[in-house]
Design a protein around this motif. Structure first.
Motif, PDB file in Angstrom:
ATOM      1  N   SER A   1     -31.994  19.747  22.718  1.00 12.53           N
ATOM      2  CA  SER A   1     -31.500  20.183  21.410  1.00 12.53           C
ATOM      3  C   SER A   1     -30.202  19.499  21.006  1.00 12.53           C
ATOM      4  CB  SER A   1     -31.321  21.705  21.394  1.00 12.53           C
ATOM      5  OG  SER A   1     -30.382  22.111  22.362  1.00 12.53           O
ATOM      6  N   GLN A   2     -29.276  19.258  21.938  1.00 20.82           N
ATOM      7  CA  GLN A   2     -28.017  18.597  21.569  1.00 20.82           C
ATOM      8  C   GLN A   2     -28.269  17.190  21.038  1.00 20.82           C
ATOM      9  OE1 GLN A   2     -25.116  18.719  24.749  1.00 20.82           O
ATOM     10  NE2 GLN A   2     -24.351  20.717  24.098  1.00 20.82           N
ATOM     11  N   MET A   3     -29.115  16.444  21.710  1.00 19.74           N
ATOM     12  CA  MET A   3     -29.404  15.076  21.253  1.00 19.74           C
ATOM     13  C   MET A   3     -30.109  15.098  19.903  1.00 19.74           C
ATOM     14  SD  MET A   3     -30.435  12.989  24.727  1.00 19.74           S
ATOM     15  CE  MET A   3     -30.408  11.440  23.831  1.00 19.74           C
ATOM     16  N   LEU A   4     -31.037  16.040  19.727  1.00 15.11           N
ATOM     17  CA  LEU A   4     -31.734  16.146  18.450  1.00 15.11           C
ATOM     18  C   LEU A   4     -30.773  16.508  17.324  1.00 15.11           C
ATOM     19  CD1 LEU A   4     -34.957  18.058  19.582  1.00 15.11           C
ATOM     20  CD2 LEU A   4     -34.846  15.693  18.782  1.00 15.11           C
ATOM     21  N   PHE A   5     -29.858  17.403  17.605  1.00 16.21           N
ATOM     22  CA  PHE A   5     -28.897  17.862  16.601  1.00 16.21           C
ATOM     23  C   PHE A   5     -27.972  16.722  16.176  1.00 16.21           C
ATOM     24  CE2 PHE A   5     -25.030  20.448  15.453  1.00 16.21           C
ATOM     25  CZ  PHE A   5     -25.592  21.134  14.391  1.00 16.21           C
ATOM     26  N   LEU A   6     -27.479  15.960  17.126  1.00  8.69           N
ATOM     27  CA  LEU A   6     -26.544  14.879  16.812  1.00  8.69           C
ATOM     28  C   LEU A   6     -27.223  13.709  16.109  1.00  8.69           C
ATOM     29  CD1 LEU A   6     -24.615  16.546  18.566  1.00  8.69           C
ATOM     30  CD2 LEU A   6     -23.783  14.416  19.535  1.00  8.69           C
ATOM     31  N   SER A   7     -28.503  13.539  16.315  1.00  8.90           N
ATOM     32  CA  SER A   7     -29.209  12.406  15.693  1.00  8.90           C
ATOM     33  C   SER A   7     -30.014  12.825  14.462  1.00  8.90           C
ATOM     34  CB  SER A   7     -30.156  11.759  16.711  1.00  8.90           C
ATOM     35  OG  SER A   7     -31.130  12.689  17.168  1.00  8.90           O
ATOM     36  N   CYS A   8     -29.915  14.098  14.074  1.00 14.06           N
ATOM     37  CA  CYS A   8     -30.736  14.612  12.971  1.00 14.06           C
ATOM     38  C   CYS A   8     -30.336  13.957  11.645  1.00 14.06           C
ATOM     39  CB  CYS A   8     -30.577  16.124  12.879  1.00 14.06           C
ATOM     40  SG  CYS A   8     -31.525  16.867  11.533  1.00 14.06           S
ATOM     41  N   PRO A   9     -31.290  13.398  10.893  1.00 12.87           N
ATOM     42  CA  PRO A   9     -30.968  12.747   9.610  1.00 12.87           C
ATOM     43  C   PRO A   9     -31.049  13.690   8.406  1.00 12.87           C
ATOM     44  CG  PRO A   9     -33.238  12.293  10.183  1.00 12.87           C
ATOM     45  CD  PRO A   9     -32.689  13.166  11.299  1.00 12.87           C
ATOM     46  N   ILE A  10     -31.460  14.950   8.640  1.00 12.48           N
ATOM     47  CA  ILE A  10     -31.674  15.896   7.540  1.00 12.48           C
ATOM     48  C   ILE A  10     -30.332  16.455   7.072  1.00 12.48           C
ATOM     49  CG2 ILE A  10     -32.882  17.984   6.829  1.00 12.48           C
ATOM     50  CD1 ILE A  10     -34.666  15.587   7.509  1.00 12.48           C
ATOM     51  N   PHE A  11     -30.189  16.648   5.769  1.00 13.51           N
ATOM     52  CA  PHE A  11     -28.922  17.083   5.177  1.00 13.51           C
ATOM     53  C   PHE A  11     -28.404  18.378   5.797  1.00 13.51           C
ATOM     54  CE2 PHE A  11     -26.765  19.739   1.972  1.00 13.51           C
ATOM     55  CZ  PHE A  11     -25.662  18.946   1.694  1.00 13.51           C
ATOM     56  N   GLU A  12     -29.250  19.374   5.947  1.00 13.71           N
ATOM     57  CA  GLU A  12     -28.834  20.691   6.453  1.00 13.71           C
ATOM     58  C   GLU A  12     -29.585  20.994   7.743  1.00 13.71           C
ATOM     59  OE1 GLU A  12     -28.972  25.412   5.060  1.00 13.71           O
ATOM     60  OE2 GLU A  12     -29.581  23.822   3.682  1.00 13.71           O
ATOM     61  N   ALA A  13     -28.859  21.238   8.817  1.00 17.15           N
ATOM     62  CA  ALA A  13     -29.492  21.497  10.105  1.00 17.15           C
ATOM     63  C   ALA A  13     -28.837  22.685  10.781  1.00 17.15           C
ATOM     64  CB  ALA A  13     -29.413  20.266  11.006  1.00 17.15           C
TER      65      ALA A  13
ATOM     66  N   SER B   1     -18.862  13.015  -1.355  1.00 17.34           N
ATOM     67  CA  SER B   1     -17.870  11.973  -1.111  1.00 17.34           C
ATOM     68  C   SER B   1     -18.000  10.902  -2.172  1.00 17.34           C
ATOM     69  CB  SER B   1     -18.064  11.350   0.276  1.00 17.34           C
ATOM     70  OG  SER B   1     -17.164  10.280   0.464  1.00 17.34           O
ATOM     71  N   SER B   2     -16.849  10.389  -2.606  1.00 15.18           N
ATOM     72  CA  SER B   2     -16.841   9.288  -3.567  1.00 15.18           C
ATOM     73  C   SER B   2     -16.949   7.946  -2.869  1.00 15.18           C
ATOM     74  CB  SER B   2     -15.552   9.343  -4.397  1.00 15.18           C
ATOM     75  OG  SER B   2     -14.408   9.310  -3.537  1.00 15.18           O
ATOM     76  N   CYS B   3     -16.958   7.961  -1.528  1.00 18.89           N
ATOM     77  CA  CYS B   3     -17.049   6.723  -0.753  1.00 18.89           C
ATOM     78  C   CYS B   3     -18.515   6.337  -0.578  1.00 18.89           C
ATOM     79  CB  CYS B   3     -16.396   6.909   0.612  1.00 18.89           C
ATOM     80  SG  CYS B   3     -16.422   5.431   1.660  1.00 18.89           S
ATOM     81  N   PRO B   4     -18.914   5.106  -0.928  1.00 20.43           N
ATOM     82  CA  PRO B   4     -20.324   4.710  -0.804  1.00 20.43           C
ATOM     83  C   PRO B   4     -20.760   4.669   0.655  1.00 20.43           C
ATOM     84  CG  PRO B   4     -18.967   2.812  -1.327  1.00 20.43           C
ATOM     85  CD  PRO B   4     -18.075   4.013  -1.458  1.00 20.43           C
ATOM     86  N   ASN B   5     -22.058   4.990   0.866  1.00 26.51           N
ATOM     87  CA  ASN B   5     -22.688   4.928   2.190  1.00 26.51           C
ATOM     88  C   ASN B   5     -22.089   5.918   3.194  1.00 26.51           C
ATOM     89  OD1 ASN B   5     -24.339   2.710   1.328  1.00 26.51           O
ATOM     90  ND2 ASN B   5     -22.578   1.346   1.683  1.00 26.51           N
ATOM     91  N   MET B   6     -21.432   6.929   2.682  1.00 21.23           N
ATOM     92  CA  MET B   6     -20.843   7.953   3.542  1.00 21.23           C
ATOM     93  C   MET B   6     -21.917   8.960   3.957  1.00 21.23           C
ATOM     94  SD  MET B   6     -18.165   9.421   4.928  1.00 21.23           S
ATOM     95  CE  MET B   6     -16.772   8.655   4.093  1.00 21.23           C
ATOM     96  N   PRO B   7     -22.031   9.266   5.249  1.00 23.62           N
ATOM     97  CA  PRO B   7     -22.955  10.344   5.650  1.00 23.62           C
ATOM     98  C   PRO B   7     -22.510  11.657   5.019  1.00 23.62           C
ATOM     99  CG  PRO B   7     -22.166   9.105   7.566  1.00 23.62           C
ATOM    100  CD  PRO B   7     -21.334   8.669   6.398  1.00 23.62           C
ATOM    101  N   ARG B   8     -23.447  12.477   4.659  1.00 28.41           N
ATOM    102  CA  ARG B   8     -23.155  13.818   4.159  1.00 28.41           C
ATOM    103  C   ARG B   8     -24.079  14.790   4.873  1.00 28.41           C
ATOM    104  NH1 ARG B   8     -24.658  15.001  -0.510  1.00 28.41           N
ATOM    105  NH2 ARG B   8     -26.091  13.258  -0.789  1.00 28.41           N
ATOM    106  N   MET B   9     -23.505  15.860   5.390  1.00 30.72           N
ATOM    107  CA  MET B   9     -24.343  16.780   6.156  1.00 30.72           C
ATOM    108  C   MET B   9     -23.702  18.156   6.254  1.00 30.72           C
ATOM    109  SD  MET B   9     -23.642  15.154   9.959  1.00 30.72           S
ATOM    110  CE  MET B   9     -23.926  13.490   9.345  1.00 30.72           C
ATOM    111  N   VAL B  10     -24.566  19.173   6.345  1.00 24.73           N
ATOM    112  CA  VAL B  10     -24.170  20.553   6.617  1.00 24.73           C
ATOM    113  C   VAL B  10     -24.780  20.923   7.961  1.00 24.73           C
ATOM    114  CG1 VAL B  10     -24.324  22.958   5.889  1.00 24.73           C
ATOM    115  CG2 VAL B  10     -24.070  21.140   4.173  1.00 24.73           C
ATOM    116  N   ARG B  11     -23.934  21.399   8.875  1.00 23.03           N
ATOM    117  CA  ARG B  11     -24.385  21.738  10.217  1.00 23.03           C
ATOM    118  C   ARG B  11     -23.945  23.164  10.551  1.00 23.03           C
ATOM    119  NH1 ARG B  11     -27.178  18.245   9.092  1.00 23.03           N
ATOM    120  NH2 ARG B  11     -27.514  16.223  10.116  1.00 23.03           N
ATOM    121  N   ALA B  12     -24.809  23.912  11.217  1.00 21.05           N
ATOM    122  CA  ALA B  12     -24.495  25.304  11.566  1.00 21.05           C
ATOM    123  C   ALA B  12     -25.105  25.635  12.920  1.00 21.05           C
ATOM    124  CB  ALA B  12     -25.025  26.254  10.500  1.00 21.05           C
TER     125      ALA B  12
END
Length: 467
Positions: free
Chosen positions: A17-29, A151-162
């Motif tokens: 689960s830790q590896m999956l969580f850190l590599s998850c590409p989905i916005f909200e995880a 973010s106003s910075c291009p190519n910035m990752p954006r994510m919500v994690r809980a």
């Protein structure tokens, strides 16, 4: 601050689960599961893994807990690792913020209600973290904060994690949002809904954390010895099939009370009940009573507006049309609805030319006043408890919102004999209206019940039915 860990100890994600969580590409995880799975470490590293990648001051994060004192544990865990992994990093004790030498910043913050969002309105956090999400009674604050994940910075990752375990006051809200439990979506299933970012949940198990099990061999026996069966199932098994602290906790058994749909025989008595709502959900339920005195809740019309305790804002005429469409073929099947019980408040015309009840009547649906006098809430609650405990109340599995809301309703903290009326109790109210149909109205209430009201549909058996 120097770490007390041996020099050779370096943090790496555990397989699973830790590896999956850190590599998850989905916005909200959401990382959920048993106690001891390493969820807090994974949440911290979800932000830290993007530090030093060239984003600099644009990579900002906010990690939230419900209250300020609850931040102490996650701060301590962050110090355990960050000082070792990132030379030159600084922690501001007065402002609770980490600052990396390369400019990145992680804020530790708290917020308890949706109104607390306004403390962060206009902020910009491409990374948002929420520790122990089930500590929040509702997800209003959590969902409102999503608007700051930008973010106003291009190519910035954006994510919500809980992260969270099952159990807690927000158990039902988290379960519903991430479709958890036996009837929900399997772990790893991406949930896609219109007008929302995709979300996913990842399940964590204690068995994955070999470091904890090796270093603390008493931890697993400690969980196994928990006496509270709900807490043990939640923390040891990561089970979401619990309703800890719920009003019906002692009597609700889903495996017994939820049944598969079947055709209702025309010889059974059938009726329906309404709890009205506009900004809040309306709830209409169809009831049936068999020859053995067992009640069935077999059909549902619920004004769900897309999130907890939010209505569809449909007017009464539109809801009446829905009901007529649903019942279009019922007469042909032999169903005779002599009763349509509703909250008496819909018959009030205060400040209006017509009451809600009158609008329904003009649209072809007649309602009668449900019994809602003194102590009716408490008596209705006891009737529901009695029927469940005697296995005399069944709910069709198709009544999704009934099953979602009623088993999870908490008790009113001011009156433990009733449910919390601030919770999503609309299905509950419609149910007690429907199940109290046989109760005779006390004479003193009958005298003041406005039985001559033009919207009141009088029938001889309105308050006392022989079955």
């Amino acid at each position: 601050m120097a770490s007390k860990l041996p020099d050779h100890v370096v943090w790496t994600p555990l397989p699973g689960s830790q590896m999956l969580f850190l590599s998850c590409p989905i916005f909200e995880a959401l990382l959920e599961g048993t106690r001891g799975g390493g969820k807090t470490d994974a949440l911290l590293m979800s932000f830290a893994q993007h530090c030093g990648k060239g984003f600099g001051e644009h990579w900002r994060g906010a990690l939230f807990r419900l209250t300020y004192p609850q931040l102490a544990d996650v701060v301590a865990k962050s110090k355990r690792w960050f000082y070792r992994i990132f030379p030159g990093i600084q922690f501001n004790e007065s402002n609770y913020v980490w600052k990396w030498p390369t400019g990145e910043m992680l804020f530790f913050r708290y917020g308890s209600s949706e109104e607390d969002y306004w403390n962060y309105h206009g902020h910009e956090y491409p990374w948002l973290g929420f520790e122990e999400l089930t500590n929040w009674r509702t997800l209003g604050f959590y969902e409102a904060m999503h608007s700051t994940c930008r973010s106003s910075c291009p190519n910035m990752p954006r994510m919500v994690r809980a992260t969270c375990n099952p159990y807690g006051v927000g158990h039902a809200a988290v379960k519903a949002r991430f479709k958890l439990g036996i009837e929900g979506a399997p772990p790893g299933t991406v949930i896609r809904e219109s007008d929302q970012q995709p979300r996913v949940r990842i399940h964590s198990r204690l068995e994955e954390n070999r470091h904890l099990l090796q270093n603390d061999p008493n931890y697993l026996p400690t969980l196994e010895s928990i006496k509270d069966p709900n807490r043990r199932k939640a923390w040891l098994e990561g089970s979401w099939e619990i309703h800890a602290g719920a009003f019906l906790e002692s009597v609700w058994q889903p495996q017994k009370h939820i049944v598969a749909p079947f055709p209702i025989p025309s010889t059974w008595k059938v009726w329906k009940a309404l709890d009205w709502g506009y900004a809040r959900p309306y709830a209409v339920y169809w009831f049936a009573l068999d020859q053995d005195g067992c009640y069935y809740i077999w059909r549902e019309l619920y004004g769900y507006g897309g999130k907890d305790n939010t209505g569809t804002r449909e007017d009464a005429a539109a809801v009446a049309k829905r009901i007529k469409t649903i019942e279009e073929h019922d007469a042909r099947l032999g169903y005779d609805y002599r009763q349509n019980l509703a909250d008496p408040s819909i018959f009030s015309k205060i400040g209006a030319d017509r009451s809600i009840g009158q609008i329904f009547k003009e649209s072809g649906i007649r309602w009668q006043e449900a019994w809602n006098g003194p102590r009716s809430r408490v008596n209705g609650a006891q009737e529901i408890i009695r029927l469940l405990s005697e296995d005399k109340l069944k709910v069709f599995s198709t009544c999704k919102h009934w099953i979602r809301t009623i088993p999870a309703l908490p008790a009113d903290h001011m009156n433990p004999e009733d449910v919390d009326s601030d919770a999503e109790d609309h299905a509950w109210d419609a149910t007690r209206y429907g199940l109290m149909r046989r109760r005779r109205m006390p004479e003193e209430e009958r005298a003041s019940a406005h039985l001559d009201h033009p919207d009141y549909q009088h029938e001889n058996d309105c308050y006392s039915f022989n079955v």
